[in-house]
Design a protein around this motif. Structure first.
Motif, mmCIF file in Angstrom:
data_model
loop_
_atom_site.group_PDB
_atom_site.id
_atom_site.type_symbol
_atom_site.label_atom_id
_atom_site.label_comp_id
_atom_site.label_asym_id
_atom_site.label_seq_id
_atom_site.Cartn_x
_atom_site.Cartn_y
_atom_site.Cartn_z
ATOM 1 N N THR A 241 17.790 18.852 50.001
ATOM 2 C CA THR A 241 17.088 18.439 51.218
ATOM 3 C C THR A 241 16.161 19.552 51.682
ATOM 4 O O THR A 241 16.540 20.734 51.639
ATOM 5 C CB THR A 241 18.096 18.112 52.344
ATOM 6 O OG1 THR A 241 18.959 17.067 51.910
ATOM 7 C CG2 THR A 241 17.381 17.668 53.610
ATOM 8 N N LEU A 248 5.780 19.655 47.762
ATOM 9 C CA LEU A 248 6.639 19.673 46.564
ATOM 10 C C LEU A 248 5.853 19.919 45.283
ATOM 11 O O LEU A 248 6.385 19.743 44.179
ATOM 12 C CB LEU A 248 7.393 18.343 46.453
ATOM 13 C CG LEU A 248 8.339 18.007 47.610
ATOM 14 C CD1 LEU A 248 8.931 16.613 47.425
ATOM 15 C CD2 LEU A 248 9.454 19.051 47.710
ATOM 16 N N SER A 262 11.117 11.585 46.179
ATOM 17 C CA SER A 262 11.462 12.067 47.519
ATOM 18 C C SER A 262 11.554 10.905 48.493
ATOM 19 O O SER A 262 10.877 9.880 48.328
ATOM 20 C CB SER A 262 10.420 13.074 48.013
ATOM 21 O OG SER A 262 9.132 12.477 48.059
ATOM 22 N N ASP A 264 11.750 10.367 52.715
ATOM 23 C CA ASP A 264 11.700 10.936 54.063
ATOM 24 C C ASP A 264 12.729 10.266 54.965
ATOM 25 O O ASP A 264 12.945 9.053 54.895
ATOM 26 C CB ASP A 264 10.308 10.756 54.669
ATOM 27 C CG ASP A 264 9.267 11.612 53.973
ATOM 28 O OD1 ASP A 264 9.639 12.674 53.454
ATOM 29 O OD2 ASP A 264 8.088 11.197 53.931
ATOM 30 N N THR A 269 13.533 15.618 54.280
ATOM 31 C CA THR A 269 13.178 14.866 53.075
ATOM 32 C C THR A 269 14.241 15.114 52.023
ATOM 33 O O THR A 269 14.563 16.280 51.716
ATOM 34 C CB THR A 269 11.804 15.307 52.527
ATOM 35 O OG1 THR A 269 10.807 15.043 53.506
ATOM 36 C CG2 THR A 269 11.466 14.563 51.246
ATOM 37 N N ARG A 270 14.799 14.029 51.506
ATOM 38 C CA ARG A 270 15.792 14.119 50.428
ATOM 39 C C ARG A 270 15.066 14.024 49.092
ATOM 40 O O ARG A 270 14.280 13.102 48.873
ATOM 41 C CB ARG A 270 16.813 12.988 50.559
ATOM 42 C CG ARG A 270 17.971 13.057 49.577
ATOM 43 C CD ARG A 270 18.853 14.234 49.861
ATOM 44 N NE ARG A 270 19.994 14.286 48.941
ATOM 45 C CZ ARG A 270 20.780 15.324 48.803
ATOM 46 N NH1 ARG A 270 20.550 16.425 49.514
ATOM 47 N NH2 ARG A 270 21.803 15.317 47.971
ATOM 48 N N VAL A 271 15.310 14.988 48.201
ATOM 49 C CA VAL A 271 14.572 15.075 46.941
ATOM 50 C C VAL A 271 15.543 15.012 45.761
ATOM 51 O O VAL A 271 16.628 15.614 45.800
ATOM 52 C CB VAL A 271 13.762 16.391 46.869
ATOM 53 C CG1 VAL A 271 12.909 16.425 45.605
ATOM 54 C CG2 VAL A 271 12.905 16.553 48.114
#
Length: 338
Positions: A241, A248, A262, A264, A269-271
């Motif tokens: 995160t 990125l 990713s 949002d 933002t979860r990647v």
């Protein structure tokens, strides 16, 4: 009686083994030229979904099905022509077996023990399989997991040199499965060889020295779980995160990265990143990106299967094994242990 195979020979050998059945629209191919060699003393896994050919392979090894073509040897014996020899040194647990439902666990194992010249004691098998509390319970009253452990116990009672198990952990809770795995490892430690068919990726990765990945009656790959993953699915998934709006671009251009996605969520933002070089990525995550909640997921054997076959393990499991009435090697009913 024929002499038993020397210890240096393969415990199981299949050379270009095929099995076809006549069908209304042409032959149904269950095995399409399988080549396998199982070494003495190893735990060898057959990994594949329903319909991959696992059960047909086991029934061929047991002499319950005659191959259409190819060579099959089990501890040096021809399993069709030398069934008597096979009975003395191979213990087989099928998915389903005809047993005496009104006997207790102890009574059934005593009957099974009486069939062999130098059996294990029923009490020892009961303890090893975690069935002590069910010792005096009738077979008909056992849960699915207890019944599976009992079937494995009937295979162990003869002290076999080769133990063949067809999806033995089906229906077991985690504790029962661990007891089963301990029993399998104990058999190996005593000098035995184990052939294990499974559709559990975890079971194959945890228990097996080597694994053959089966797909549509063929061996798609064979090797140690570690080597198969390293060769066919070397990537890892890295989850982390970062603050919303974080650039990125450096992640996408990092060495070994093949995919970045990713999502949002408010201020974060979860990647998810797939990479062959997670070490190179860590420096970036811990430094400039100030990433949090970093998790790594190994690709595993499921990714190996997907990359080898082009389909997921779940999608490949639509086929079914041939029905019992095609049995042409013996008049014995399918499911009765050899």
């Amino acid at each position: 009686m024929a002499e038993r195979s020397p210890s240096h020979e393969a415990a199981i050998l299949l050379e270009n083994v095929t099995k076809r059945y006549p069908g209304p629209h042409g032959d149904v191919v269950a095995l399409a030229g399988i080549d396998l060699s199982v070494r003495p003393g190893e735990i060898f896994g057959l990994l594949g979904p329903n319909g991959a050919g696992k059960t047909t392979t086991i029934e061929t090894l047991a002499g319950l099905r005659r191959p259409t073509a190819g060579t099959v040897r089990v501890l040096g014996y021809d399993p069709v022509a030398q069934r008597d020899e096979i009975r003395t040194c191979v213990g087989i647990q099928p998915q389903h077996a005809a047993v005496f439902e009104q006997q207790t666990v102890a009574e059934l194992l005593r009957v099974w023990a009486s069939l062999y010249p130098d059996p294990e004691t029923p009490d020892a098998v009961i303890e090893r399989m975690g069935l002590t509390a069910s010792r005096d319970v009738r077979v008909a009253k056992l849960s699915g997991g207890q019944r599976q452990r009992l079937l494995v116990g009937t295979a162990l009672i003869s002290r076999p040199r080769l133990l063949v198990l067809d999806e033995p952990s089906t229906g077991m809770d985690p504790n029962a499965r661990q007891e089963l795995w301990d029993a399998i490892r104990a058999h190996q430690a005593s000098g035995g060889t184990v052939l294990l068919s499974t559709h559990s990726m975890e079971e194959a990765e945890t228990l097996c020295d080597r694994v053959a990945v089966l797909h549509k009656g063929r061996v798609a790959a064979c090797g140690t779980p570690h080597d198969l993953i390293g060769t066919h699915a070397p990537e890892r998934e890295v989850h982390f995160t970062v603050e919303a709006g974080t650039d990125l671009a450096r992640v996408r251009s990092a060495p070994g990265v093949s995919h970045v996605e990713s999502h949002d969520s408010g201020t974060t933002t979860r990647v998810v990143v797939r990479t062959e070089d997670s070490d190179a990525l860590f420096g970036l995550l811990a430094g400039p990106l100030a990433a949090r909640h970093i998790q790594i997921k190994e690709a595993g054997l499921e990714a190996v299967f997907r990359l080898l076959t082009g389909v997921s393990f779940h999608e490949a499991g639509d086929g079914t094994e041939p029905p019992a009435e095609h049995d042409d090697a013996t008049s014995e009913k399918k499911g009765v242990m050899v």
